[in-house]
Design a protein around this motif. Structure first.
Motif, short mmCIF file in Angstrom:
data_model
loop_
_atom_site.label_atom_id
_atom_site.label_comp_id
_atom_site.label_asym_id
_atom_site.label_seq_id
_atom_site.Cartn_x
_atom_site.Cartn_y
_atom_site.Cartn_z
N LEU A 1 -4.53 -19.68 -26.08
CA LEU A 1 -4.49 -18.29 -25.63
C LEU A 1 -5.91 -17.80 -25.30
CD1 LEU A 1 -2.06 -16.45 -25.37
CD2 LEU A 1 -2.67 -15.40 -27.53
N LEU B 1 -7.33 -17.95 -21.80
CA LEU B 1 -6.90 -17.00 -20.77
C LEU B 1 -7.81 -15.79 -20.69
CD1 LEU B 1 -3.07 -17.01 -21.46
CD2 LEU B 1 -4.24 -18.10 -19.57
N THR B 2 -8.79 -15.73 -21.56
CA THR B 2 -9.62 -14.53 -21.62
C THR B 2 -10.96 -14.73 -20.93
OG1 THR B 2 -10.42 -12.82 -23.09
CG2 THR B 2 -10.62 -15.07 -23.86
N VAL B 3 -11.73 -13.65 -20.84
CA VAL B 3 -13.09 -13.73 -20.30
C VAL B 3 -14.03 -13.45 -21.48
CG1 VAL B 3 -14.75 -12.66 -18.73
CG2 VAL B 3 -12.37 -12.89 -18.05
N GLY B 4 -14.88 -14.42 -21.83
CA GLY B 4 -15.76 -14.26 -22.99
C GLY B 4 -14.93 -14.15 -24.27
N GLU B 5 -15.56 -13.83 -25.38
CA GLU B 5 -14.87 -13.48 -26.64
C GLU B 5 -13.72 -14.40 -27.02
OE1 GLU B 5 -15.72 -11.13 -28.75
OE2 GLU B 5 -16.86 -9.64 -27.64
N LYS C 1 -13.24 -14.71 -30.75
CA LYS C 1 -12.68 -13.50 -31.38
C LYS C 1 -11.14 -13.58 -31.37
CE LYS C 1 -12.23 -8.53 -30.69
NZ LYS C 1 -10.80 -8.52 -30.89
N ILE C 2 -10.62 -14.05 -30.23
CA ILE C 2 -9.15 -14.16 -30.11
C ILE C 2 -8.61 -15.16 -31.13
CG2 ILE C 2 -7.27 -14.76 -28.49
CD1 ILE C 2 -8.73 -12.66 -27.00
N ASP D 1 -8.82 -13.46 -34.58
CA ASP D 1 -7.84 -12.38 -34.73
C ASP D 1 -6.43 -12.93 -34.90
OD1 ASP D 1 -9.39 -10.12 -34.67
OD2 ASP D 1 -9.38 -9.94 -32.49
N ILE D 2 -6.05 -13.84 -34.01
CA ILE D 2 -4.67 -14.36 -34.06
C ILE D 2 -4.47 -15.20 -35.32
CG2 ILE D 2 -3.02 -15.88 -32.88
CD1 ILE D 2 -3.98 -14.69 -30.27
N ARG E 1 -10.65 -7.58 -41.92
CA ARG E 1 -10.56 -8.49 -40.77
C ARG E 1 -11.49 -8.08 -39.64
NH1 ARG E 1 -4.27 -8.90 -39.66
NH2 ARG E 1 -4.24 -7.03 -40.94
N SER E 2 -11.49 -6.78 -39.33
CA SER E 2 -12.29 -6.31 -38.20
C SER E 2 -13.78 -6.60 -38.44
CB SER E 2 -12.07 -4.80 -38.03
OG SER E 2 -12.85 -4.32 -37.00
N HIS F 1 -15.94 -9.31 -36.12
CA HIS F 1 -17.07 -8.82 -35.32
C HIS F 1 -18.42 -9.19 -35.93
CE1 HIS F 1 -14.80 -6.75 -32.30
NE2 HIS F 1 -14.07 -6.14 -33.21
N LEU G 1 -19.76 -8.34 -38.75
CA LEU G 1 -20.47 -7.24 -39.43
C LEU G 1 -20.52 -7.54 -40.93
CD1 LEU G 1 -18.73 -4.28 -37.59
CD2 LEU G 1 -21.07 -5.05 -37.26
N GLU H 1 -6.52 -5.32 -34.05
CA GLU H 1 -7.40 -6.24 -33.31
C GLU H 1 -6.59 -7.24 -32.47
OE1 GLU H 1 -7.96 -5.55 -36.53
OE2 GLU H 1 -9.73 -4.29 -36.25
N THR H 2 -5.51 -7.76 -33.08
CA THR H 2 -4.71 -8.74 -32.36
C THR H 2 -3.98 -8.09 -31.18
OG1 THR H 2 -4.44 -9.91 -34.42
CG2 THR H 2 -2.95 -10.53 -32.66
N ASP I 1 -6.42 -7.75 -28.50
CA ASP I 1 -6.65 -9.05 -27.85
C ASP I 1 -5.55 -9.36 -26.83
OD1 ASP I 1 -8.79 -9.40 -29.47
OD2 ASP I 1 -7.80 -10.79 -30.85
N TYR J 1 -5.82 -7.22 -23.87
CA TYR J 1 -6.99 -7.63 -23.10
C TYR J 1 -6.67 -8.87 -22.24
CZ TYR J 1 -11.77 -9.29 -22.22
OH TYR J 1 -12.92 -9.73 -21.63
N ILE J 2 -6.01 -9.84 -22.88
CA ILE J 2 -5.64 -11.06 -22.15
C ILE J 2 -4.69 -10.70 -21.00
CG2 ILE J 2 -4.34 -13.23 -22.33
CD1 ILE J 2 -5.49 -13.50 -25.16
N ILE K 1 -6.67 -9.06 -18.20
CA ILE K 1 -7.46 -10.03 -17.41
C ILE K 1 -6.56 -10.67 -16.33
CG2 ILE K 1 -8.72 -12.24 -17.51
CD1 ILE K 1 -10.29 -10.01 -18.80
N GLN K 2 -5.35 -11.06 -16.76
CA GLN K 2 -4.45 -11.70 -15.80
C GLN K 2 -4.00 -10.68 -14.75
OE1 GLN K 2 -4.58 -14.83 -16.80
NE2 GLN K 2 -5.45 -14.03 -18.67
N PHE L 1 -14.81 -3.95 -29.63
CA PHE L 1 -14.51 -5.07 -28.71
C PHE L 1 -15.46 -4.96 -27.51
CE2 PHE L 1 -10.47 -7.43 -27.04
CZ PHE L 1 -11.27 -8.48 -26.65
N GLU M 1 -16.73 -7.00 -25.34
CA GLU M 1 -16.38 -7.67 -24.07
C GLU M 1 -15.39 -6.82 -23.26
OE1 GLU M 1 -17.88 -10.83 -22.16
OE2 GLU M 1 -18.00 -10.83 -24.34
N VAL N 1 -16.11 -5.94 -19.45
CA VAL N 1 -15.19 -6.41 -18.40
C VAL N 1 -14.44 -5.23 -17.78
CG1 VAL N 1 -13.15 -7.84 -17.96
CG2 VAL N 1 -14.99 -8.72 -19.38
#
Lengths: 254, 282
Positions: free
Chosen positions: A38, A41-45, A48-49, A52-53, A212-213, A217, A219, B56-57, B60, B63-64, B67-68, B97, B99, B103
């Motif tokens: 997954l 499919l993102t740009v950068g980060e 993080k994905i 998080d997941i 989690r956050s 990140h 921190l 957060e999820t 995400d 965000y994904i 992007i698409q 977040f 990014e 973006v």
């Protein structure tokens, strides 16, 4: 103490034999590994994905294990009436309750550890592992132990369906308790406002321990927050177990 | 029996075709329904409540999806909900977040051509992530390209004060003073930069800019002096010294005494001496 340990061990081995447990665990592990796909499919980060997941998978599948496996185990002996055999031996009812809780908490611990190892492995492979992720998983584990205690609490006086519903509701409420503060802000000074405040203070607030956050990140995670949240959630769980022991003592098992 | 079987197959094919056609028609009719659906998402803390601890999820996943969705150019109305997606949903669920801010603002600026919307998103990010300098850096460029040099300077100054910011931000901020025409303030800032720079590149650049600025200022002074001379005498001066003699200008000289400027008699204008270029430090 040895009697509680014996019941805990029996509960743990029963949980390990549960098919649903493996199904949920496999789903969780697949989801954690899929988070890598997954993230493509993102740009950068992308890391993080994955984080998080992964953490959400540990949280949600831990909850499902507590709900489906935990509730099933708690009621199986009552439905089969084998609980009477157990209680006919010199095992006090409170020992039975604590033994069941300890066994389920141990099963949750094993599963959380397995999911965490998979996530950490993925992060090490991506060179993105940080010790704060251990703290985040620890906080989630404490939350799941609390949810297990809530399941035992509701099981002590309720039916399987309602126990599952009430336990799930406790988790939802635990993550939404803060929204009562929004309601409080909108109410004028008076009884209603005081009542909302009182309800807020009585309900468990699981967001305190959710770091989690901060972990994702990068921190700093204040030690005091984690320690206090652990004391709060475990203390609340102990309170629930105490009431569960009292309620189970009065429960008619015939 | 065979006839009944064939009828069932035909019925199944017909149903599949009906469902497919209906679906295709629906897609054509309302291609942006997914983004439009985001309009019904609650705002602020109420959106967080919807996530039940998984903010957060959810951020995400949105965000994904974004992007698409914004990588496809089929739907012409896709920018209608752009602010709702990035400002109202993703960064509301996960305010750190970074990014998503970058973006989102790039899509708003480059794709949707709405720099004001992009700046609103940058502003939100700068407020909610106090240790991030990148947002200020890009917000500065956003203003620079729209010609708002004062705002660009403000963003770059803000970014330069944040931890980990590279020295470029301070340099860009200083250059903006020249852009807005405040040359004396720019001169002061270059001096200050040259004196306080912690890295050699910044010091060398500040000195080069200072030299170029001084050259530009001197050329402007020469231009005015030549104009005054022409008004008084009715012709062009024979040299720059003539201007100095008349008290119209003071000729800047190198420490060695060498002239820093020369006179181009053919075009009646002052020029930098050979080896000295006003373009050199750009």
């Amino acid at each position: 103490m040895s009697r509680i340990a014996a019941i805990a061990l029996a509960t743990l081995s029963e949980a390990i034999r549960h098919r649903i447990l493996y199904l949920l665990l496999i789903f969780a592990l697949v989801l954690i590994i899929f988070s890598r796909v997954l993230s493509l499919l993102t740009v950068g980060e992308d890391v993080k994905i994955v984080k998080d997941i992964g953490l959400t998978a540990i949280n949600l599948f831990g909850l499902m294990i507590a709900l489906f496996v935990g509730v099933g185990i708690l009621f199986r002996e009552m439905e089969r009436r084998t609980v009477q055999t157990t209680l006919a031996t010199p095992v006090a009812r409170w020992e039975y309750v604590l033994g069941k809780f300890s066994g389920l908490a141990a099963a949750i611990t094993v599963n959380t550890a397995l999911m965490a190892v998979t996530l950490f492995g993925l992060l090490v492979w991506r060179e993105a592992f940080s010790p704060s992720m251990i703290v985040a998983v620890y906080s989630l584990w404490i939350e799941l132990v609390f949810i297990t205690a809530a399941a035992v609490f509701f099981a002590s006086f309720s039916t399987p369906i309602f126990t599952a519903l009430f336990t799930a509701a406790t988790w939802v409420v635990g993550h939404l308790a803060w929204s009562l503060l929004l309601l409080e802000e909108r109410l004028p000074e008076g009884i209603a406002r005081g009542l909302v405040r009182a309800v807020y203070l009585m309900l468990p607030d699981l967001e305190y321990g959710d770091v989690r956050s901060l972990a994702v990140h990068g921190l700093p995670i204040p030690f005091e927050r984690v320690a206090l949240a652990s004391v709060y959630e475990l203390g609340y769980a102990a309170l629930l177990l105490m009431v569960a022991c009292l309620a189970f003592r009065r429960r008619d098992l015939v | 029996m065979k006839l009944r079987g064939a009828a069932l197959v035909l019925l199944a094919i017909g149903l599949i075709a009906t469902v497919g056609i209906a679906r295709a028609r629906l897609e054509q009719r309302d291609p942006d329904r997914l983004a439009a659906g985001l309009l019904y998402l609650p705002q602020g803390p109420y959106l967080r409540a919807l996530a039940v601890g998984q903010e957060e999820t959810l951020a995400d996943l949105l965000y994904i999806w974004a992007i698409q969705y914004y990588s496809s150019y089929d739907d012409l109305s896709r920018y209608d909900f752009l602010e709702q997606v990035f400002h109202g949903a993703i960064t509301e669920l996960d305010p750190r977040f970074d990014e998503a801010y970058l973006v989102g603002a790039l899509i708003m600026s480059i794709e949707a051509r709405d720099p004001a919307m992009a700046l609103r998103l940058y502003d939100k990010g700068l407020e909610l992530i106090p240790d991030n300098w990148e947002l200020a850096y890009w917000a500065g460029w956003e203003c620079y390209f729209t010609g708002d040099y004062r705002a660009a300077r403000r963003y770059w100054q803000q970014g330069a004060e944040r931890p980990g910011a590279p020295p470029e931000l301070g340099r860009h901020a200083a250059r903006m003073l020249e852009r807005v025409g405040d040359l004396s303030a720019a001169r002061e800032e270059y001096w200050s930069m040259a004196e306080t720079a912690e890295d050699e590149a910044t010091r060398v650049l500040a000195l080069a800019w200072l030299e170029r600025l001084d050259t530009e200022l001197a050329l402007r002074a020469f231009e005015q002096a030549i104009e005054s001379y022409r008004r008084q005498h009715g012709h062009c001066p024979e040299s720059l010294i003539a201007l100095e003699r008349e008290g119209l200008v003071e000729l800047p000289r190198h420490e060695s005494g060498a002239a820093l400027f020369r006179f181009d008699a053919d075009n009646c204008r002052a020029l930098p001496a050979p080896g000295r270029s006003i373009e050199g430090a750009r």
